[in-house]
Motif scaffolding. Structure first.
Motif, PDB file in Angstrom:
ATOM      1  N   LYS A 240       0.833  -1.198   0.000  1.00  0.00           N
ATOM      2  CA  LYS A 240       0.000   0.000   0.000  1.00  0.00           C
ATOM      3  C   LYS A 240       0.870   1.251   0.000  1.00  0.00           C
ATOM      4  O   LYS A 240       2.072   1.190   0.213  1.00  0.00           O
ATOM      5  CB  LYS A 240      -0.913   0.023   1.249  1.00  0.00           C
ATOM      6  N   SER A 241       0.204   2.381  -0.205  1.00  0.00           N
ATOM      7  CA  SER A 241       0.888   3.667  -0.119  1.00  0.00           C
ATOM      8  C   SER A 241       1.246   3.966   1.331  1.00  0.00           C
ATOM      9  O   SER A 241       0.643   3.418   2.259  1.00  0.00           O
ATOM     10  CB  SER A 241      -0.006   4.778  -0.674  1.00  0.00           C
ATOM     11  N   LEU A 242       2.210   4.848   1.541  1.00  0.00           N
ATOM     12  CA  LEU A 242       2.622   5.211   2.893  1.00  0.00           C
ATOM     13  C   LEU A 242       1.456   5.798   3.684  1.00  0.00           C
ATOM     14  O   LEU A 242       1.309   5.548   4.874  1.00  0.00           O
ATOM     15  CB  LEU A 242       3.785   6.215   2.844  1.00  0.00           C
ATOM     16  N   ALA A 243       0.587   6.546   3.019  1.00  0.00           N
ATOM     17  CA  ALA A 243      -0.575   7.149   3.683  1.00  0.00           C
ATOM     18  C   ALA A 243      -1.681   6.136   3.954  1.00  0.00           C
ATOM     19  O   ALA A 243      -2.697   6.488   4.553  1.00  0.00           O
ATOM     20  CB  ALA A 243      -1.114   8.300   2.833  1.00  0.00           C
ATOM     21  N   GLN A 244      -1.523   4.891   3.502  1.00  0.00           N
ATOM     22  CA  GLN A 244      -2.499   3.818   3.691  1.00  0.00           C
ATOM     23  C   GLN A 244      -3.819   4.068   2.963  1.00  0.00           C
ATOM     24  O   GLN A 244      -4.833   3.444   3.276  1.00  0.00           O
ATOM     25  CB  GLN A 244      -2.793   3.617   5.198  1.00  0.00           C
ATOM     26  N   ASP A 245      -3.832   4.976   1.990  1.00  0.00           N
ATOM     27  CA  ASP A 245      -5.085   5.287   1.301  1.00  0.00           C
ATOM     28  C   ASP A 245      -5.197   4.645  -0.079  1.00  0.00           C
ATOM     29  O   ASP A 245      -6.218   4.796  -0.745  1.00  0.00           O
ATOM     30  CB  ASP A 245      -5.279   6.814   1.199  1.00  0.00           C
ATOM     31  N   GLU A 246      -4.161   3.933  -0.519  1.00  0.00           N
ATOM     32  CA  GLU A 246      -4.198   3.264  -1.821  1.00  0.00           C
ATOM     33  C   GLU A 246      -3.536   1.894  -1.743  1.00  0.00           C
ATOM     34  O   GLU A 246      -2.459   1.754  -1.170  1.00  0.00           O
ATOM     35  CB  GLU A 246      -3.452   4.081  -2.889  1.00  0.00           C
ATOM     36  N   PHE A 247      -4.198   0.900  -2.351  1.00  0.00           N
ATOM     37  CA  PHE A 247      -3.561  -0.396  -2.559  1.00  0.00           C
ATOM     38  C   PHE A 247      -2.751  -0.337  -3.846  1.00  0.00           C
ATOM     39  O   PHE A 247      -3.142   0.318  -4.815  1.00  0.00           O
ATOM     40  CB  PHE A 247      -4.610  -1.509  -2.707  1.00  0.00           C
ATOM     41  N   TYR A 248      -1.632  -1.034  -3.871  1.00  0.00           N
ATOM     42  CA  TYR A 248      -0.884  -1.282  -5.107  1.00  0.00           C
ATOM     43  C   TYR A 248      -1.129  -2.730  -5.550  1.00  0.00           C
ATOM     44  O   TYR A 248      -1.506  -3.000  -6.668  1.00  0.00           O
ATOM     45  CB  TYR A 248       0.608  -1.053  -4.918  1.00  0.00           C
ATOM     46  N   ILE A 249      -0.918  -3.661  -4.578  1.00  0.00           N
ATOM     47  CA  ILE A 249      -1.166  -5.092  -4.791  1.00  0.00           C
ATOM     48  C   ILE A 249      -1.815  -5.635  -3.519  1.00  0.00           C
ATOM     49  O   ILE A 249      -1.406  -5.279  -2.413  1.00  0.00           O
ATOM     50  CB  ILE A 249       0.139  -5.866  -5.079  1.00  0.00           C
ATOM     51  N   LYS A 250      -2.818  -6.500  -3.694  1.00  0.00           N
ATOM     52  CA  LYS A 250      -3.491  -7.090  -2.548  1.00  0.00           C
ATOM     53  C   LYS A 250      -3.675  -8.585  -2.804  1.00  0.00           C
ATOM     54  O   LYS A 250      -4.221  -8.980  -3.835  1.00  0.00           O
ATOM     55  CB  LYS A 250      -4.847  -6.416  -2.336  1.00  0.00           C
ATOM     56  N   CYS A 251      -3.202  -9.418  -1.883  1.00  0.00           N
ATOM     57  CA  CYS A 251      -3.313 -10.865  -1.995  1.00  0.00           C
ATOM     58  C   CYS A 251      -4.115 -11.370  -0.799  1.00  0.00           C
ATOM     59  O   CYS A 251      -3.701 -11.185   0.351  1.00  0.00           O
ATOM     60  CB  CYS A 251      -1.932 -11.514  -1.989  1.00  0.00           C
ATOM     61  N   VAL A 252      -5.269 -12.002  -1.058  1.00  0.00           N
ATOM     62  CA  VAL A 252      -6.159 -12.459   0.000  1.00  0.00           C
ATOM     63  C   VAL A 252      -6.139 -13.983   0.025  1.00  0.00           C
ATOM     64  O   VAL A 252      -6.344 -14.632  -1.010  1.00  0.00           O
ATOM     65  CB  VAL A 252      -7.602 -11.943  -0.228  1.00  0.00           C
ATOM     66  N   GLU A 253      -5.901 -14.549   1.213  1.00  0.00           N
ATOM     67  CA  GLU A 253      -5.816 -16.002   1.345  1.00  0.00           C
ATOM     68  C   GLU A 253      -7.101 -16.673   0.872  1.00  0.00           C
ATOM     69  O   GLU A 253      -8.202 -16.223   1.189  1.00  0.00           O
ATOM     70  CB  GLU A 253      -5.551 -16.371   2.811  1.00  0.00           C
ATOM     71  N   ASN A 254      -6.961 -17.725   0.077  1.00  0.00           N
ATOM     72  CA  ASN A 254      -8.077 -18.491  -0.479  1.00  0.00           C
ATOM     73  C   ASN A 254      -9.042 -17.635  -1.295  1.00  0.00           C
ATOM     74  O   ASN A 254     -10.225 -17.939  -1.397  1.00  0.00           O
ATOM     75  CB  ASN A 254      -8.861 -19.214   0.630  1.00  0.00           C
ATOM     76  N   ASP A 255      -8.542 -16.543  -1.865  1.00  0.00           N
ATOM     77  CA  ASP A 255      -9.413 -15.642  -2.611  1.00  0.00           C
ATOM     78  C   ASP A 255      -8.613 -15.005  -3.741  1.00  0.00           C
ATOM     79  O   ASP A 255      -7.926 -15.699  -4.469  1.00  0.00           O
ATOM     80  CB  ASP A 255     -10.010 -14.592  -1.666  1.00  0.00           C
ATOM     81  N   THR A 256      -8.660 -13.710  -3.873  1.00  0.00           N
ATOM     82  CA  THR A 256      -8.128 -13.031  -5.042  1.00  0.00           C
ATOM     83  C   THR A 256      -6.705 -12.522  -4.857  1.00  0.00           C
ATOM     84  O   THR A 256      -6.218 -12.350  -3.743  1.00  0.00           O
ATOM     85  CB  THR A 256      -9.001 -11.806  -5.397  1.00  0.00           C
ATOM     86  N   VAL A 257      -6.069 -12.286  -6.002  1.00  0.00           N
ATOM     87  CA  VAL A 257      -4.867 -11.458  -6.085  1.00  0.00           C
ATOM     88  C   VAL A 257      -5.278 -10.280  -6.949  1.00  0.00           C
ATOM     89  O   VAL A 257      -5.809 -10.459  -8.045  1.00  0.00           O
ATOM     90  CB  VAL A 257      -3.680 -12.217  -6.727  1.00  0.00           C
ATOM     91  N   GLU A 258      -5.079  -9.067  -6.451  1.00  0.00           N
ATOM     92  CA  GLU A 258      -5.589  -7.879  -7.125  1.00  0.00           C
ATOM     93  C   GLU A 258      -4.456  -6.908  -7.437  1.00  0.00           C
ATOM     94  O   GLU A 258      -3.569  -6.695  -6.611  1.00  0.00           O
ATOM     95  CB  GLU A 258      -6.634  -7.178  -6.239  1.00  0.00           C
ATOM     96  N   LEU A 259      -4.522  -6.310  -8.632  1.00  0.00           N
ATOM     97  CA  LEU A 259      -3.580  -5.265  -9.040  1.00  0.00           C
ATOM     98  C   LEU A 259      -4.344  -3.962  -9.201  1.00  0.00           C
ATOM     99  O   LEU A 259      -5.449  -3.949  -9.750  1.00  0.00           O
ATOM    100  CB  LEU A 259      -2.903  -5.636 -10.359  1.00  0.00           C
TER     101      LEU A 259
END
Length: 192
Positions: A36-55
């Protein structure tokens, strides 16, 4: 490690995590791993267990894995597309833009290409200028070698082509309101 195998450091300009030893670098967590961004307001990449990988792009999710493949939000631009297997669903045509190799880019095509074991089959509609900065005719192509089958002229003329796609054998002259069969310059209402 014994030989500085894993290094986390700042060089005065940037921060680095270096895996310089043997093997791979694993980042592990239960539930979710996120960049995520330093400000925690934007995802760059998100990987969720047993679910999605998001860009993400600029905070908006653009690509996510699903149980059956991927989900793309927005326009997918690619050098090619290969479709394999069978489908009972709807096939969305591939939009092929600016396929004319000239500097003026005078042709735009919308179509679907399918490659099988024997040949490539292409079916598409083409909007092509009759000259630079001219209005575009609509050409229809089908077959293994993308043969022209019909042209809708910009001023209403309609041409149906013979099997090689080079000569119009049935021609409607819109301005003269005349039909030519085997003739592209009909001089009567019906010219055979």
């Amino acid at each position: 490690g014994a030989g500085d195998d894993l290094q986390i450091y700042h060089n005065g300009s940037n921060s680095f995590i270096d895996d310089t030893g043997t093997g791979s670098l694993f980042v592990r967590a239960d539930a979710t791993i996120a960049i995520k961004s330093l400000a925690q307001d934007e995802f760059y990449i998100k990987c969720v267990e047993n679910d999605t990988v998001e860009l993400y792009n600029n905070g908006s999710k653009k690509l996510a894995t699903t149980a059956t493949g991927i989900d793309v939000t927005g326009t997918a631009t690619m050098d090619g597309l290969t479709v394999e297997g069978s489908s009972t669903g709807t096939i969305t045509p591939v939009n092929i833009l600016n396929t004319d190799s000239s500097a003026n880019q005078t042709a735009t095509r919308l179509g679907l290409g399918i490659t099988n074991s024997s040949a490539a089959n292409y079916t598409y509609i083409e909007a092509k200028e009759t000259g630079v900065d001219a209005f575009a005719d609509m050409n229809f192509y089908t077959g293994v070698t993308a043969t022209k089958r019909m042209t809708l002229g910009v001023y209403g003329d309609i041409s149906f082509y013979e099997d090689t796609g080079t000569t119009a054998k049935l021609f409607w002259d819109a301005s003269a309101e005349s039909l030519g069969i085997g003739n592209t310059s009909p001089n009567a209402l019906l010219h055979i």
